[in-house]
Design an enzyme around this catalytic site. Sequence first.
Site, mmCIF file in Angstrom:
data_model
loop_
_atom_site.group_PDB
_atom_site.id
_atom_site.type_symbol
_atom_site.label_atom_id
_atom_site.label_comp_id
_atom_site.label_asym_id
_atom_site.label_seq_id
_atom_site.Cartn_x
_atom_site.Cartn_y
_atom_site.Cartn_z
ATOM 1 C CG ASP A 3 -39.014 108.663 -13.108
ATOM 2 O OD1 ASP A 3 -37.964 108.454 -12.468
ATOM 3 O OD2 ASP A 3 -39.103 108.501 -14.340
ATOM 4 N NE ARG A 60 -41.276 84.756 -19.065
ATOM 5 C CZ ARG A 60 -42.190 83.808 -18.819
ATOM 6 N NH1 ARG A 60 -43.081 83.983 -17.852
ATOM 7 N NH2 ARG A 60 -42.223 82.708 -19.525
ATOM 8 C CE1 TYR A 112 -35.250 109.648 -20.550
ATOM 9 C CE2 TYR A 112 -37.017 108.058 -20.796
ATOM 10 C CZ TYR A 112 -35.733 108.468 -21.066
ATOM 11 O OH TYR A 112 -34.922 107.693 -21.859
ATOM 12 C CE LYS A 127 -31.163 107.030 -17.662
ATOM 13 N NZ LYS A 127 -32.481 107.599 -17.674
#
Length: 383
Positions: free
Chosen positions: A170, A46, A98, A195
């Site tokens: 972004d 983690r 978005y 993406k």
Amino acid sequence: MDFSTLCVHGCSKRYDTTGSVSVPIFQSATFVHPGVGLSTGFDYSRAQNPTREYLEQTVANLEGGADAIAFSSGMAAITTLMEIFSPGDHIIATDDLYGGSHRLFSHISKKNGLTFDFVDTTDVQNIKKCIRNETRAVFIETPTNPMMHVTDIAAVSKLCRENSLLLVVDNTFLTPYFQRPLQLGADIVVHSGTKYLGGHNDTLAGFIVVSDAALAERLRFLSKTTGACLSPFDSWLLIRGIKTLAVRLERQQQTAFRIAEWLSKQDKIRKVHYPGLPSHPGYEISKKQTSGFGAMLSFETDSKETAHRILERVSIIQYAESLGGVESLITYPMLQTHADIPQQEREARGIGECLLRLSVGLEAADDLIEDLRQAIYGGKANV
Ligand SMILES: *Cc1c(COP(=O)(O)O)cnc(C)c1O
């Protein structure tokens, strides 16, 4: 080093001695301590994992940042980023955002005591007017999803510096291949790695990239504490995807440009939103701040019926959410990515029943244009 070389050899670090050309997938949750109080640099996945670290350094190098942190999705990255703020803090965000970011800000961040103003950031004055004592950050997307509005990153960055605000960009749509916000003065870059960076419509991922070491340390603390880290296997898929980022984007952009020009000439298409068309309001700013216009475009049909016909008849292009992969995808923002935005607000922003968004993939341009032609006008099938 050229960007395309960095995509292939993004990080020079080696984690094993076999000489493997492909970075190994270190599929281990935990790591043995060599002695009391000693660490190999890896304790628990983690917090750190070698495959993920290789990816993170690659992305940091591509964006020209000091550090990058990989998350299990773009939304996991943005959700973790919101943890740097405290109740009462105010954030100014692009209005055409978005849908998932809008939902996060309006439902979860708001519940946590943050307040937001959503403004048209293509005009810096709109941001300036909203700045108050509690304002901490400006969060922009450029070009925006799905209207392709372009914001002047350097101009917003100047305003942010004058007012001690963090600028978050972004950069999902253009990726560092076409746009490097940190070099234009942004403090933080976020990505949906799902993406273009991944590029194959096969995995989810997200990133936060920063240039400031202290901010990086704070974000690393938050990411290991909240735990939405990217798995070793998904990290490997991203490393593999990024190797071809430059060639994919170059070709996808060429095809997008041809499709945008073709769509502009069709009677049944009312408007095409693509920053690479000189008629686009963001064309000049794009030329100034990016090295390309990307492969995303949206367009408005003459009627709801035409929009529905296209969605139902396309056969190479697939009607599915997401973008940036090798397969071309078409979406209906009103019913998909932006369905949770109240109707009035959505329509005021131009996201109505005639708007379609197209992510141009790696298929041949002629095949994609023929697919759109038969979908718009009827062709062999379904006439
Ligand atoms: C998809 C997307 C996100 C969210 O990323 P996920 O990986 O789907 O969680 C954020 N911003 C933009 C611009 C996106 O397209």
